[in-house]
Design a protein around this motif. Structure first.
Motif, PDB file in Angstrom:
ATOM      1  N   GLN A  72      17.034 -20.429  -9.138  1.00 14.66           N
ATOM      2  CA  GLN A  72      17.038 -21.658  -9.989  1.00 14.66           C
ATOM      3  C   GLN A  72      17.944 -22.436  -9.231  1.00 14.66           C
ATOM      4  OE1 GLN A  72      18.695 -21.171 -13.997  1.00 14.66           O
ATOM      5  NE2 GLN A  72      20.086 -22.986 -13.785  1.00 14.66           N
ATOM      6  N   ASP A  73      17.501 -23.923  -8.872  1.00 13.54           N
ATOM      7  CA  ASP A  73      18.226 -24.779  -8.111  1.00 13.54           C
ATOM      8  C   ASP A  73      19.497 -25.020  -8.781  1.00 13.54           C
ATOM      9  OD1 ASP A  73      18.692 -26.827  -6.384  1.00 13.54           O
ATOM     10  OD2 ASP A  73      17.220 -28.233  -7.421  1.00 13.54           O
ATOM     11  N   GLY A  74      20.396 -25.404  -8.136  1.00 17.65           N
ATOM     12  CA  GLY A  74      21.775 -25.743  -8.764  1.00 17.65           C
ATOM     13  C   GLY A  74      22.584 -26.262  -7.767  1.00 17.65           C
ATOM     14  N   PRO A  75      24.040 -26.106  -7.973  1.00 18.66           N
ATOM     15  CA  PRO A  75      25.232 -26.816  -7.206  1.00 18.66           C
ATOM     16  C   PRO A  75      25.574 -26.069  -5.988  1.00 18.66           C
ATOM     17  CG  PRO A  75      26.035 -25.927  -9.047  1.00 18.66           C
ATOM     18  CD  PRO A  75      24.561 -25.616  -9.255  1.00 18.66           C
ATOM     19  N   SER A  80      16.840 -13.737  12.434  1.00 17.50           N
ATOM     20  CA  SER A  80      17.001 -14.622  11.360  1.00 17.50           C
ATOM     21  C   SER A  80      15.985 -14.051  10.170  1.00 17.50           C
ATOM     22  CB  SER A  80      16.728 -15.723  11.804  1.00 17.50           C
ATOM     23  OG  SER A  80      16.810 -16.650  10.269  1.00 17.50           O
ATOM     24  N   GLN A  81      16.756 -14.049   9.096  1.00 16.76           N
ATOM     25  CA  GLN A  81      15.787 -13.781   7.918  1.00 16.76           C
ATOM     26  C   GLN A  81      15.190 -14.897   7.308  1.00 16.76           C
ATOM     27  OE1 GLN A  81      17.332 -10.544   4.789  1.00 16.76           O
ATOM     28  NE2 GLN A  81      17.825 -12.497   3.765  1.00 16.76           N
ATOM     29  N   GLY A  82      15.673 -16.184   7.911  1.00 16.14           N
ATOM     30  CA  GLY A  82      15.026 -17.187   7.217  1.00 16.14           C
ATOM     31  C   GLY A  82      15.732 -18.172   6.430  1.00 16.14           C
ATOM     32  N   LEU A  83      15.260 -19.120   5.910  1.00 15.58           N
ATOM     33  CA  LEU A  83      16.048 -20.181   4.996  1.00 15.58           C
ATOM     34  C   LEU A  83      15.358 -20.359   3.905  1.00 15.58           C
ATOM     35  CD1 LEU A  83      16.085 -23.229   7.836  1.00 15.58           C
ATOM     36  CD2 LEU A  83      17.388 -21.229   7.610  1.00 15.58           C
ATOM     37  N   ALA A  84      16.200 -20.983   2.874  1.00 16.49           N
ATOM     38  CA  ALA A  84      15.775 -21.167   1.560  1.00 16.49           C
ATOM     39  C   ALA A  84      16.226 -22.599   0.968  1.00 16.49           C
ATOM     40  CB  ALA A  84      15.825 -20.137   0.607  1.00 16.49           C
ATOM     41  N   ASN A  85      15.545 -23.498   0.548  1.00 13.07           N
ATOM     42  CA  ASN A  85      15.836 -24.573   0.064  1.00 13.07           C
ATOM     43  C   ASN A  85      15.166 -24.801  -1.443  1.00 13.07           C
ATOM     44  OD1 ASN A  85      16.593 -27.058  -0.879  1.00 13.07           O
ATOM     45  ND2 ASN A  85      16.413 -28.134   0.874  1.00 13.07           N
ATOM     46  N   PHE A  86      15.843 -24.299  -2.422  1.00  7.77           N
ATOM     47  CA  PHE A  86      14.991 -24.311  -3.786  1.00  7.77           C
ATOM     48  C   PHE A  86      15.197 -25.681  -4.433  1.00  7.77           C
ATOM     49  CE2 PHE A  86      16.748 -19.924  -3.222  1.00  7.77           C
ATOM     50  CZ  PHE A  86      15.416 -19.241  -3.234  1.00  7.77           C
ATOM     51  N   GLY A  87      15.675 -26.427  -3.700  1.00  5.46           N
ATOM     52  CA  GLY A  87      15.552 -28.190  -4.189  1.00  5.46           C
ATOM     53  C   GLY A  87      14.093 -28.895  -3.724  1.00  5.46           C
ATOM     54  N   THR A  88      13.516 -28.010  -2.770  1.00  6.57           N
ATOM     55  CA  THR A  88      12.295 -28.774  -2.179  1.00  6.57           C
ATOM     56  C   THR A  88      11.227 -27.716  -2.118  1.00  6.57           C
ATOM     57  OG1 THR A  88      12.707 -27.860   0.215  1.00  6.57           O
ATOM     58  CG2 THR A  88      13.668 -30.200  -0.523  1.00  6.57           C
ATOM     59  N   SER A 114      13.145 -12.498   2.938  1.00  2.98           N
ATOM     60  CA  SER A 114      14.123 -11.728   1.821  1.00  2.98           C
ATOM     61  C   SER A 114      13.285 -11.272   0.648  1.00  2.98           C
ATOM     62  CB  SER A 114      15.338 -12.470   1.629  1.00  2.98           C
ATOM     63  OG  SER A 114      15.924 -12.015   0.597  1.00  2.98           O
ATOM     64  N   SER A 115      13.498  -9.926   0.154  1.00  4.02           N
ATOM     65  CA  SER A 115      12.820  -9.821  -0.915  1.00  4.02           C
ATOM     66  C   SER A 115      13.787 -10.017  -2.194  1.00  4.02           C
ATOM     67  CB  SER A 115      12.811  -8.198  -0.966  1.00  4.02           C
ATOM     68  OG  SER A 115      13.990  -7.424  -1.028  1.00  4.02           O
ATOM     69  N   MET A 116      14.922 -10.616  -2.014  1.00  4.33           N
ATOM     70  CA  MET A 116      15.804 -10.995  -3.219  1.00  4.33           C
ATOM     71  C   MET A 116      15.174 -11.755  -4.182  1.00  4.33           C
ATOM     72  SD  MET A 116      18.707 -10.415  -4.616  1.00  4.33           S
ATOM     73  CE  MET A 116      20.166  -9.620  -3.369  1.00  4.33           C
ATOM     74  N   PHE A 117      14.340 -12.864  -3.476  1.00  5.06           N
ATOM     75  CA  PHE A 117      14.007 -14.032  -4.305  1.00  5.06           C
ATOM     76  C   PHE A 117      12.926 -13.471  -5.298  1.00  5.06           C
ATOM     77  CE2 PHE A 117      15.225 -16.135  -0.323  1.00  5.06           C
ATOM     78  CZ  PHE A 117      16.336 -16.418  -0.416  1.00  5.06           C
ATOM     79  N   LEU A 118      12.220 -12.090  -5.233  1.00  5.83           N
ATOM     80  CA  LEU A 118      11.393 -11.494  -5.965  1.00  5.83           C
ATOM     81  C   LEU A 118      12.367 -10.658  -7.217  1.00  5.83           C
ATOM     82  CD1 LEU A 118       8.996 -10.251  -3.467  1.00  5.83           C
ATOM     83  CD2 LEU A 118       8.583 -12.181  -4.979  1.00  5.83           C
ATOM     84  N   GLU A 119      13.242 -10.166  -6.774  1.00  2.00           N
ATOM     85  CA  GLU A 119      14.244  -9.285  -7.519  1.00  2.00           C
ATOM     86  C   GLU A 119      14.799 -10.262  -8.470  1.00  2.00           C
ATOM     87  OE1 GLU A 119      16.319  -6.971  -4.916  1.00  2.00           O
ATOM     88  OE2 GLU A 119      14.639  -6.397  -3.945  1.00  2.00           O
ATOM     89  N   GLY A 148      22.568 -13.475  -5.173  1.00  2.00           N
ATOM     90  CA  GLY A 148      21.965 -12.447  -6.299  1.00  2.00           C
ATOM     91  C   GLY A 148      23.435 -12.384  -7.574  1.00  2.00           C
ATOM     92  N   LEU A 149      24.727 -12.286  -6.848  1.00  2.00           N
ATOM     93  CA  LEU A 149      25.479 -12.193  -7.641  1.00  2.00           C
ATOM     94  C   LEU A 149      25.998 -13.624  -8.412  1.00  2.00           C
ATOM     95  CD1 LEU A 149      28.092 -10.338  -5.379  1.00  2.00           C
ATOM     96  CD2 LEU A 149      26.904  -9.210  -7.213  1.00  2.00           C
ATOM     97  N   LEU A 150      25.709 -14.623  -7.814  1.00  2.00           N
ATOM     98  CA  LEU A 150      25.786 -16.045  -8.519  1.00  2.00           C
ATOM     99  C   LEU A 150      24.829 -15.928  -9.537  1.00  2.00           C
ATOM    100  CD1 LEU A 150      26.525 -18.326  -5.352  1.00  2.00           C
ATOM    101  CD2 LEU A 150      28.227 -17.556  -7.384  1.00  2.00           C
ATOM    102  N   ARG A 151      23.665 -15.720  -9.150  1.00  2.00           N
ATOM    103  CA  ARG A 151      22.508 -15.997 -10.349  1.00  2.00           C
ATOM    104  C   ARG A 151      22.659 -14.995 -11.584  1.00  2.00           C
ATOM    105  NH1 ARG A 151      20.854 -18.375 -11.965  1.00  2.00           N
ATOM    106  NH2 ARG A 151      18.486 -17.992 -12.177  1.00  2.00           N
ATOM    107  N   GLY A 152      23.642 -13.974 -11.258  1.00  2.00           N
ATOM    108  CA  GLY A 152      23.801 -12.914 -12.105  1.00  2.00           C
ATOM    109  C   GLY A 152      24.818 -13.723 -13.220  1.00  2.00           C
ATOM    110  N   ARG A 153      25.514 -14.386 -12.740  1.00  2.77           N
ATOM    111  CA  ARG A 153      26.482 -15.192 -13.507  1.00  2.77           C
ATOM    112  C   ARG A 153      25.910 -16.483 -13.977  1.00  2.77           C
ATOM    113  NH1 ARG A 153      32.513 -14.401 -11.523  1.00  2.77           N
ATOM    114  NH2 ARG A 153      32.385 -12.591 -10.547  1.00  2.77           N
ATOM    115  N   GLY A 154      24.559 -16.768 -13.902  1.00  4.65           N
ATOM    116  CA  GLY A 154      23.946 -17.913 -14.159  1.00  4.65           C
ATOM    117  C   GLY A 154      24.189 -18.907 -13.595  1.00  4.65           C
ATOM    118  N   ILE A 155      24.787 -18.939 -12.300  1.00  6.28           N
ATOM    119  CA  ILE A 155      25.087 -20.066 -11.495  1.00  6.28           C
ATOM    120  C   ILE A 155      23.671 -20.534 -10.669  1.00  6.28           C
ATOM    121  CG2 ILE A 155      26.178 -21.093  -9.668  1.00  6.28           C
ATOM    122  CD1 ILE A 155      28.577 -19.355 -10.815  1.00  6.28           C
TER     123      ILE A 155
END
Length: 334
Positions: free
Chosen positions: A158-161, A134-142, A149-154, A177-184
């Motif tokens: 942003q917490d979102g829906p 497993s690469q792990g989990l990520a809950n940006f709400g908490t 993952s290195s993606m969260f450095l690149e 990454g693609l969703l963040r690129g769309r501002g989501i």
């Protein structure tokens, strides 16, 4: 949501077994993320060779802690990872994320047997395991981001829906990454790996209960426990949460690749289609489809019936729309 999976998504204390000073190592990046993304709980690095890691005091073993953490990250390899999971059971850890690979996803019968045996011991002691592989989990709400993952450095989060639950590590963060690129904004992005204990479907049911979510995206290589996916769909349906799933392994070649990737067993594709349709889960064809659907679903539009109209300055596109409508069982108004 079971209390054990709540402990995975919103833990009060996290131990990192194999904690590293180097934030580019598997045992170092989760520590960096827990500080960087504002995790408010306690963090306990476990490393018998160092007194301090990334500015935090270490302990030599889990049993040296004053109390058991809710969540343990196992960032050591091979037999050391198996021993660490056993120690999690001895001290009362609720959930362990095993990042080590080389178990059920291989073709080695001994490695597959070792995976089954360690899961059985963990369950007997009340520990739920996410992984291995497993690469792990990520809950940006908490701020609970036990991930390497290195993606969260690149791509800054942003917490979102949106929530993403995936068997694959890459397919938990590429859509992110693609969703963040769309501002989501994305709240959850989790990778379950081999699904030896906690499965992608079971974790999806837990994530679906988060009231802040407006869309849940899934990447599935198999559906080993359809009852959990049906549970996730029922939870989502009750609260009006759309689920979009990308299920790979449509072909024999894809199924073989999935087996070597996460140890996933094949599901007959026509049965997958029928199951998803029955439970109101829309199936995306590829990653582009999965991400493109997000903006549409997040608008909150709901059809009032099965009739539709096509408006275009091209006759050809209206012909294609008529074909697509017919295939979907929709009534296209002439």
């Amino acid at each position: 949501m079971t209390s054990s999976l709540q402990a995975a998504l919103d833990p009060s204390a996290i131990a990192v077994i194999g904690a590293s000073e180097n934030p580019d190592k598997i045992g170092g990046r989760p520590l960096l993320y827990l500080s960087m993304f504002g995790f408010r709980g306690e963090v306990w690095p476990v490393n018998p060779k160092r007194d301090e890691v990334q500015g935090r005091r270490t302990v030599p073993r889990l049993s040296a802690l004053s109390r058991a953490p809710d969540l343990a990250i196992i960032a050591v390899p091979g037999e050391a990872a198996v021993a660490a999971l056993d120690e999690c059971g001895e001290v009362g850890v609720k959930v362990a994320i095993m990042m080590a690979s080389g178990f059920g996803e291989t073709a080695d019968p001994a490695a597959q047997a070792a995976e089954r045996a360690m899961v059985a011991r963990a369950r007997a002691r009340g520990v739920r395991m996410i992984g291995p592989n497993s690469q792990g989990l990520a809950n940006f709400g908490t701020g609970a981001v036990p991930s390497f993952s290195s993606m969260f450095l690149e791509v800054p989060p942003q917490d979102g829906p949106v929530g993403i639950v995936s068997q694959s590590g890459a397919m938990s963060v590429v859509p992110y990454g693609l969703l963040r690129g769309r501002g989501i904004g994305v709240r959850h992005t989790h990778a379950t790996g081999n699904d030896a204990d906690v499965t992608v479907c079971e974790l999806a049911a837990a994530v679906a209960a988060d009231p802040a979510l407006k869309l849940l995206l899934l990447y599935l290589e198999s559906i080993p426990d359809p009852h959990h996916l049906a549970e996730a769909a029922a939870i989502a349906r009750d609260r009006g949460l759309p689920i979009v799933a990308l299920k790979s392994g449509r072909t024999a070649a894809g199924q073989a690749a999935a087996q070597s990737h996460t140890g996933a067993l094949a599901n007959e594709d026509r049965l997958v289609d029928a199951f998803l349709e029955r439970h109101g889960i829309w199936r995306a064809d590829d990653t582009t489809d999965l991400v493109a659907a997000a903006e549409l679903y997040l608008k909150g539009w709901r059809p009032g019936g099965r009739r539709m109209v096509a408006i275009s300055n091209s006759g050809a596109t209206c012909v294609m729309a008529a074909d697509a409508a017919s295939a979907a069982g929709l009534d296209l108004t002439p």
